[in-house]
Design a protein around this motif. Structure first.
Motif, PDB file in Angstrom:
ATOM      1  N   ALA C  74      26.360  37.885  44.786  1.00  0.00           N
ATOM      2  CA  ALA C  74      26.732  39.248  44.419  1.00  0.00           C
ATOM      3  C   ALA C  74      25.866  40.273  45.143  1.00  0.00           C
ATOM      4  O   ALA C  74      26.347  41.338  45.524  1.00  0.00           O
ATOM      5  CB  ALA C  74      26.635  39.449  42.912  1.00  0.00           C
ATOM      6  N   VAL C  92      37.679  34.922  40.755  1.00  0.00           N
ATOM      7  CA  VAL C  92      36.879  36.127  40.572  1.00  0.00           C
ATOM      8  C   VAL C  92      36.147  36.478  41.869  1.00  0.00           C
ATOM      9  O   VAL C  92      36.072  37.647  42.267  1.00  0.00           O
ATOM     10  CB  VAL C  92      35.873  35.925  39.409  1.00  0.00           C
ATOM     11  CG1 VAL C  92      35.015  37.149  39.216  1.00  0.00           C
ATOM     12  CG2 VAL C  92      36.612  35.596  38.123  1.00  0.00           C
ATOM     13  N   TRP C  93      35.616  35.459  42.536  1.00  0.00           N
ATOM     14  CA  TRP C  93      34.809  35.730  43.731  1.00  0.00           C
ATOM     15  C   TRP C  93      35.674  35.971  44.960  1.00  0.00           C
ATOM     16  O   TRP C  93      35.349  36.807  45.802  1.00  0.00           O
ATOM     17  CB  TRP C  93      33.849  34.561  43.997  1.00  0.00           C
ATOM     18  CG  TRP C  93      32.798  34.421  42.954  1.00  0.00           C
ATOM     19  CD1 TRP C  93      32.767  35.037  41.745  1.00  0.00           C
ATOM     20  CD2 TRP C  93      31.623  33.614  43.024  1.00  0.00           C
ATOM     21  NE1 TRP C  93      31.652  34.657  41.045  1.00  0.00           N
ATOM     22  CE2 TRP C  93      30.928  33.788  41.809  1.00  0.00           C
ATOM     23  CE3 TRP C  93      31.095  32.762  43.983  1.00  0.00           C
ATOM     24  CZ2 TRP C  93      29.733  33.144  41.534  1.00  0.00           C
ATOM     25  CZ3 TRP C  93      29.897  32.116  43.719  1.00  0.00           C
ATOM     26  CH2 TRP C  93      29.225  32.311  42.503  1.00  0.00           C
ATOM     27  N   ARG C  96      36.757  39.399  45.466  1.00  0.00           N
ATOM     28  CA  ARG C  96      35.749  40.325  45.978  1.00  0.00           C
ATOM     29  C   ARG C  96      35.311  39.990  47.398  1.00  0.00           C
ATOM     30  O   ARG C  96      34.308  40.500  47.872  1.00  0.00           O
ATOM     31  CB  ARG C  96      34.548  40.301  45.036  1.00  0.00           C
ATOM     32  CG  ARG C  96      34.860  40.973  43.720  1.00  0.00           C
ATOM     33  CD  ARG C  96      33.839  40.675  42.644  1.00  0.00           C
ATOM     34  NE  ARG C  96      34.180  41.409  41.442  1.00  0.00           N
ATOM     35  CZ  ARG C  96      35.195  41.110  40.629  1.00  0.00           C
ATOM     36  NH1 ARG C  96      35.954  40.067  40.892  1.00  0.00           N
ATOM     37  NH2 ARG C  96      35.451  41.829  39.559  1.00  0.00           N
ATOM     38  N   PRO C 392      35.609  38.413  34.813  1.00  0.00           N
ATOM     39  CA  PRO C 392      34.137  38.503  34.841  1.00  0.00           C
ATOM     40  C   PRO C 392      33.526  38.567  33.453  1.00  0.00           C
ATOM     41  O   PRO C 392      32.381  38.183  33.258  1.00  0.00           O
ATOM     42  CB  PRO C 392      33.881  39.807  35.598  1.00  0.00           C
ATOM     43  CG  PRO C 392      35.100  40.070  36.383  1.00  0.00           C
ATOM     44  CD  PRO C 392      36.240  39.461  35.614  1.00  0.00           C
ATOM     45  N   PRO C 395      32.227  34.884  30.421  1.00  0.00           N
ATOM     46  CA  PRO C 395      30.976  34.223  30.015  1.00  0.00           C
ATOM     47  C   PRO C 395      30.230  34.990  28.924  1.00  0.00           C
ATOM     48  O   PRO C 395      29.708  34.392  27.986  1.00  0.00           O
ATOM     49  CB  PRO C 395      30.165  34.176  31.313  1.00  0.00           C
ATOM     50  CG  PRO C 395      31.181  34.186  32.387  1.00  0.00           C
ATOM     51  CD  PRO C 395      32.299  35.045  31.880  1.00  0.00           C
ATOM     52  N   GLY C 396      30.224  36.309  29.030  1.00  0.00           N
ATOM     53  CA  GLY C 396      29.549  37.114  28.014  1.00  0.00           C
ATOM     54  C   GLY C 396      30.227  36.976  26.664  1.00  0.00           C
ATOM     55  O   GLY C 396      29.587  36.724  25.642  1.00  0.00           O
ATOM     56  N   THR C 399      29.890  33.405  25.270  1.00  0.00           N
ATOM     57  CA  THR C 399      28.567  33.124  24.724  1.00  0.00           C
ATOM     58  C   THR C 399      28.420  33.684  23.315  1.00  0.00           C
ATOM     59  O   THR C 399      27.980  32.996  22.394  1.00  0.00           O
ATOM     60  CB  THR C 399      27.494  33.728  25.641  1.00  0.00           C
ATOM     61  OG1 THR C 399      27.658  33.179  26.934  1.00  0.00           O
ATOM     62  CG2 THR C 399      26.106  33.415  25.121  1.00  0.00           C
ATOM     63  N   GLU C 400      28.838  34.939  23.153  1.00  0.00           N
ATOM     64  CA  GLU C 400      28.655  35.579  21.851  1.00  0.00           C
ATOM     65  C   GLU C 400      29.574  34.946  20.800  1.00  0.00           C
ATOM     66  O   GLU C 400      29.153  34.671  19.671  1.00  0.00           O
ATOM     67  CB  GLU C 400      28.921  37.083  21.976  1.00  0.00           C
ATOM     68  CG  GLU C 400      28.096  37.882  20.989  1.00  0.00           C
ATOM     69  CD  GLU C 400      28.285  39.376  21.150  1.00  0.00           C
ATOM     70  OE1 GLU C 400      28.622  39.828  22.268  1.00  0.00           O
ATOM     71  OE2 GLU C 400      28.072  40.095  20.151  1.00  0.00           O
ATOM     72  N   ARG C 428      34.534  44.646  21.597  1.00  0.00           N
ATOM     73  CA  ARG C 428      33.462  45.526  22.059  1.00  0.00           C
ATOM     74  C   ARG C 428      33.190  45.302  23.542  1.00  0.00           C
ATOM     75  O   ARG C 428      33.078  46.244  24.324  1.00  0.00           O
ATOM     76  CB  ARG C 428      32.203  45.264  21.235  1.00  0.00           C
ATOM     77  CG  ARG C 428      31.262  46.437  21.158  1.00  0.00           C
ATOM     78  CD  ARG C 428      30.056  46.143  20.295  1.00  0.00           C
ATOM     79  NE  ARG C 428      29.412  44.902  20.664  1.00  0.00           N
ATOM     80  CZ  ARG C 428      29.382  43.803  19.917  1.00  0.00           C
ATOM     81  NH1 ARG C 428      29.970  43.795  18.747  1.00  0.00           N
ATOM     82  NH2 ARG C 428      28.780  42.717  20.337  1.00  0.00           N
ATOM     83  N   GLN C 429      33.108  44.038  23.932  1.00  0.00           N
ATOM     84  CA  GLN C 429      32.768  43.766  25.328  1.00  0.00           C
ATOM     85  C   GLN C 429      33.910  44.145  26.275  1.00  0.00           C
ATOM     86  O   GLN C 429      33.662  44.639  27.373  1.00  0.00           O
ATOM     87  CB  GLN C 429      32.410  42.282  25.496  1.00  0.00           C
ATOM     88  CG  GLN C 429      31.087  41.950  24.831  1.00  0.00           C
ATOM     89  CD  GLN C 429      30.463  40.693  25.407  1.00  0.00           C
ATOM     90  OE1 GLN C 429      30.669  40.369  26.570  1.00  0.00           O
ATOM     91  NE2 GLN C 429      29.685  39.980  24.606  1.00  0.00           N
ATOM     92  N   ALA C 432      33.798  47.884  26.610  1.00  0.00           N
ATOM     93  CA  ALA C 432      32.696  48.315  27.471  1.00  0.00           C
ATOM     94  C   ALA C 432      33.024  48.076  28.940  1.00  0.00           C
ATOM     95  O   ALA C 432      32.581  48.814  29.816  1.00  0.00           O
ATOM     96  CB  ALA C 432      31.413  47.570  27.083  1.00  0.00           C
ATOM     97  N   ALA C 433      33.819  47.019  29.205  1.00  0.00           N
ATOM     98  CA  ALA C 433      34.169  46.722  30.595  1.00  0.00           C
ATOM     99  C   ALA C 433      35.332  47.582  31.078  1.00  0.00           C
ATOM    100  O   ALA C 433      35.738  47.481  32.229  1.00  0.00           O
ATOM    101  CB  ALA C 433      34.512  45.240  30.740  1.00  0.00           C
TER     102      ALA C 433
END
Lengths: 273, 297, 437
Positions: C74, C92-93, C96, C392, C395-396, C399-400, C428-429, C432-433
């Motif tokens: 990145a 995802v990669w 980009r 993207p 994972p966040g 995890t939560e 929420r996530q 935020a994104a």
């Protein structure tokens, strides 16, 4: 001698405690000689298993232990030496020529360690990429030096505080220069403190497993990287991981054993009269 | 402040000057290496910077901070940070003191005993956590489960029943040697004549410990508290390896860690990191007030 | 004089570093599984046939590897020439432009031999961006002896309902045998891989087409309640902290009656050197609930070249060898067919030598073949991925959310509370994104 019976009792109790504390490590040592299946057997096997060195053989052939060991030694010794070189003069000044700001300064130094390392990962990574420090021993040494510098200053400060000021002043009266004062008078007096400080930050550098993993890849990768290549692969790996752990702990244990006298004398923090 | 420094031949101002000169290298080194990343971190905390996001990083003011403070995981993490530190300090200093008191009286095999007691300090944190979780604490096949089974007891499910305390135990094991060694060496230089005089006066061992030894140990204990606290603030490997985090076990450092490692949200991680610094400073302020007097002695 | 010599020396040193006597050094970052460790041990063979290339390895556990490689790619650290990534990273990669397309690996590489879903999971906009090294799905592993004793037979395609009933019958905690082992440890690559694919078979999905999280739906409630109840009733104590590694140790010790997890576990459990139950382990397809989607997932570790690498030609040379037929034949010849990296090529599963040593071959292949990462769920979804969503943010969120489900298994909260927290966290996530403008 006055109370032999209680001394014996204390000795036995102390040995029990020490063995209990060291038990996880002794157990790991034992596990490193088992096969993977014996390593996870329940009830656990103590001495009745087929002892094997296969794990050590595998670990040594799969990973590049010599290079990792060399990098660990270079990084730990290098960063500890640098940190001491910076910390000795600073601690002298704080102990013997304090100013109004000394206490603030000491706390500020500690506060540089308060940002969780991962919080500074991207900034450091960007700097290191641009300066060509990624995967270099120098790059790791700089990070660990800075990380351990506050600890070194604090420990040395406490040790220097115990050196009677009168001795230093007598030296000054005799016309000793500042360098002479530090090198010829103070250093010998504080040698145990220096040794223990060195050992402490050496061990901290040896075990540091965030930066050492994140700014190295092949050339400068130390034992922390070596060991993490054996942690949690797919399949059973306890015996192998134990062997790898033992290989990476052994050098510090040897060094610790060799300098434990100084270590114990030096870690006094103002107790030696 | 002592009168004797005034009369030294190089003079007080000279001493002060050389003092400043000698602090300078360490200070400059720390300033450069911590201020630069610090400034960058502050800048990152004000922009929308995701590693996997768009290339342009928009300025979003304090949004990263407000998101963090309104995150339901934030307050538990703050509490867990404090609890973890408190538990580790209590275990490592309490046990460390006890063992130091024992070791002081030992006559046979001191060298070996010391190495045994220091040995946990040599284990890298992630490895320590792996070994504890799987070889010792695992409720079905761990060593502790086997001991429980010898007594006909049900094995304790450590990470489900007491996640934070289990992690504290692992961390405390690693820091016990540090506390123990420092306290031991202090004890060894404790004035024996004073103790013997007290014993002759008929003071009980407890009284001697409480009114002579403990005050004498105030300073080394203060140092241990300060140093350990600094390191304990950034504990994360033990949490990641054992429970993988959660309300019951994540601390502030783990929150920052998961923001970088799983969300790749550098803006949010920077904000959380700076909040962690603020939190640490507040903690340090109270610590210094509490233990400050013994530090100056 | 003295000063003038330094730049010359320095440039000489740099020059020799760069070429190393006409040698290209490739830095390869890989995950530390058994197949990769074996590959590294064969690096001499590669260097012997490719004398102009030297290989250097960075081997790390999955979580560390992923973080290091993502950071590096990145912010263009350029530390690696080749790294292993998976179907989560590729779309995802590639979007980009962080990866070099691998369409030109040549005839010898034989891309048409790749198993369909594996190939398409590594393809973005028609181009292959990573060459698969090994592949996995999920498989039901069970103890044939315990089933026999309890008088139950494993059906050809088990359902979750059946597995849980069977677990109840063979659950003997007092004898140290637990009916059902499943992942409980929090993490998007730990418990969430299992729970999300299990939920797929219950008709659940992660997001609807407006990217609204779906943890508040009856399908999710059904899946999570079933999972938590089963694990609390018939799972081993400590289940909430058990990941893949803990479970493989438990099963190998004979502590699990049934275990549903990655196909890579199968060879370990069939090998008497690493398993006490090697002769008693049976295999079955991933469970389903009769809704047309089973609980199998799809993962592959695949070699990719970052766009930053300046050694693309040499890197492709390496990939052609390591991920191509020559390496498979080399390993089979030297160490036997069971040591070959599985799950990537159709030809392996038609090879009689491999089929003879791998009783789980057909089940593995069918599990892999029947996962469609572009349509993983019963209801339509806007993302690709079976046990994850290739965005993207996953994972966040994973995890939560995984932490909540783990807390439910530990008994700290109820499944309903976990789902409510999961829904709130995901919303929420995603907000935020910037998903909901």
């Amino acid at each position: 001698m006055r109370r032999p019976r209680s001394t014996i009792a204390f000795t036995i109790l102390a040995w029990c405690c020490a063995l209990a504390i060291a038990f996880p490590l002794l157990w790991t040592l034992l596990t490193s000689f088992k096969s993977e299946l014996e390593a996870i057997s329940f009830p656990p096997k103590f001495l009745h298993f087929s002892w094997t060195l296969a794990n050590y053989r595998d670990v040594l052939s799969e990973g590049d232990y010599p290079t990792a060991l060399y990098n660990s030694l270079a990084i730990s010794i290098g960063s500890s030496a640098f940190a001491l070189m910076l910390a000795v003069p600073a601690a002298w000044a704080m102990a013997f020529a304090p100013s109004r700001h000394t206490r603030f300064l000491m706390l500020w130094m500690l506060s540089t360690k308060m940002l969780p390392p991962v919080g500074a990962l991207i900034p450091i990574f960007l700097f290191y990429r641009d300066w060509g420090l990624l995967d270099t021993q120098l790059g790791v040494i700089v990070l660990l030096t800075v990380g351990n510098l506050p600890i070194a200053v604090w420990m040395l400060y406490s040790n220097f505080k115990e050196v009677p000021v009168e001795i230093l002043e007598a030296g000054r009266m005799d016309g000793a220069s500042l360098w002479q004062e530090i090198l010829v008078i103070l250093t010998p007096l504080a040698l145990p403190g220096l040794a223990s400080t060195f050992f402490l930050i050496f061990t901290l550098a040896w075990n540091e497993s965030f930066w050492t993993l994140n700014v190295t890849s092949t050339e400068a990768a130390p034992l922390t990287a070596f060991i993490s290549s054996f942690s949690s692969p797919q399949g059973l790996f306890w015996a192998k991981l134990s062997a790898a752990s033992m290989l990476s702990i052994a050098p510090v244990v040897v060094i610790g054993w060799l300098c434990q006298r100084q270590l114990v004398r030096g870690l006094t923090f103002g107790a030696v009269k | 402040m002592t009168a004797s420094t005034v009369s030294g031949s190089p003079g007080r101002s000279h001493l002060r000057l050389s003092g400043r000169l000698l602090v300078a290298p360490a200070l400059i080194m720390l300033l450069v290496t911590s201020i630069l990343p610090f400034i960058v971190t502050v800048r990152f905390s004000l922009i929308d910077y995701r590693l996997l996001g768009p290339k342009e990083h928009v300025f979003i003011g304090l949004t990263n901070y407000t998101r963090l403070l309104t995150d339901p995981a934030f307050l538990p993490a703050l509490g867990n940070s404090l609890l973890l530190i408190a538990q580790v300090l209590a275990i490592s200093i309490g046990l460390g003191l006890g063992i130091a008191l024992l070791l002081e009286r030992v006559v046979v095999g001191r060298g070996l005993l010391r190495i045994l007691v220091v040995s946990p300090f040599f284990v890298m944190p992630p490895v320590a956590a792996l070994l504890w979780k799987n070889l010792l604490m695992a409720p079905v096949s761990g060593f502790f489960a086997w001991i429980a089974s010898l007594f006909g007891l049900q094995a304790f499910d450590w990470f489900a029943r007491a996640p934070l305390s289990s992690i504290a135990l692992i961390v405390a094991w690693q820091w016990l040697p540090f506390a123990c060694l420092i306290l031991l060496t202090s004890l060894q230089s404790f004035d024996r004549e004073q103790r013997e005089a007290a014993e002759l006066d008929g003071a009980s061992p407890f009284a001697i410990f409480r009114y002579l030894v403990l005050p004498y140990l105030a300073r080394p204990i203060a140092i241990v508290v300060m140093m350990e606290t600094i390191f304990l603030l950034s504990v994360f490997a033990e949490i990641f390896v054992t429970t993988g985090g959660g309300r019951a076990s994540s601390n502030l450092a783990f929150l920052v860690y998961s923001q970088v490692m799983f969300q790749y949200d550098i803006g949010a991680a920077s904000a959380a990191g700076l909040v962690a610094v603020l939190f640490a400073n507040i903690l340090a302020y109270f610590l210094v007030r509490a233990v400050g007097r013994s530090l100056d002695a | 004089m003295k000063g003038a010599r330094w730049p010359a020396l320095l440039s000489m040193a740099l020059a020799s570093c760069g070429t190393g006597g006409d040698k290209t050094t490739l830095t390869i970052a890989m995950v530390n599984d058994g197949d990769m460790a074996r590959l590294k041990s064969f690096s001499k063979d590669f260097e012997a046939t490719h004398p102009s290339i030297r290989l250097k390895w960075v081997i790390l556990p999955e979580s560390t590897l992923r973080q290091r490689v993502t950071t590096d790619v990145a912010i263009r650290g350029g530390q690696y020439d080749v790294f292993t990534i998976g179907p989560y990273e590729v779309p995802v990669w590639a979007k980009r432009n962080w990866l070099t397309p691998l369409n030109d690996l040549g005839r010898e590489y034989n891309a048409d031999d790749l198993i369909g879903p594996i190939r398409s999971a590594l393809t973005y906009n028609g181009a292959l961006y990573a060459a698969p090294f090994n592949g996995e799905s999920a498989i039901t592993m069970y103890r044939k002896d315990l089933f026999q004793k309890a008088g139950i037979t494993m059906p050809a395609t088990p359902s979750w309902t059946f597995l849980i009933q069977a677990a109840a019958k063979i659950h003997r905690p007092e004898q140290g045998v637990y009916g059902l082992c499943l992942r409980g440890k929090a993490g998007w690559g730990e418990n969430m891989a299992l729970i999300v694919s299990m939920a797929n078979s219950f008709g659940a999905r992660l997001f609807d087409k407006h990217w609204q999280p779906q943890f508040n739906t009856p399908e999710w409630r059904n899946a999570v309640t079933t999972y938590v109840d089963a694990l609390r009733k018939y799972g081993p104590s400590g289940a909430a902290a058990n990941g893949f590694n803990d479970n493989i140790a438990l099963f190998a010790q004979g502590k699990c009656g049934i275990w549903f997890d990655a196909t890579v576990a199968a060879p370990f459990l069939s090998d008497p050197k690493t398993s006490t139950v090697s002769s008693k382990v049976g295999f079955a397809p991933p469970p389903d609930q009769g809704l047309g989607r089973h609980s199998g997932w799809l993962w592959t570790w695949a070699f990719a070249i970052p766009a930053t690498s300046r050694k693309t030609a040499a890197a492709k040379e390496f990939i052609r060898w390591a991920a191509g037929p020559p390496y498979i034949n080399l390993v089979a010849h030297r160490l036997g067919w069971l040591a070959v990296p599985p799950g990537t090529r159709k030809s392996l599963y038609t090879n009689p030598d491999y089929r003879r040593v791998a009783p789980f071959a057909d089940i593995s292949l069918n599990a892999i073949k029947s996962v469609d990462t572009s349509s993983p769920t019963v209801k339509p979804v806007p993302y690709v991925g079976a046990q994850y969503a290739a965005i993207p943010e996953f994972p966040g969120i994973g995890t939560e959310v995984g932490q909540q489900f783990s807390a439910a298994v530990a008994g700290q909260i109820s499944p309903d509370e976990a789902l409510a927290e999961a829904q709130a966290a995901a919303k929420r996530q995603m907000a935020a994104a910037g998903y909901y403008k």
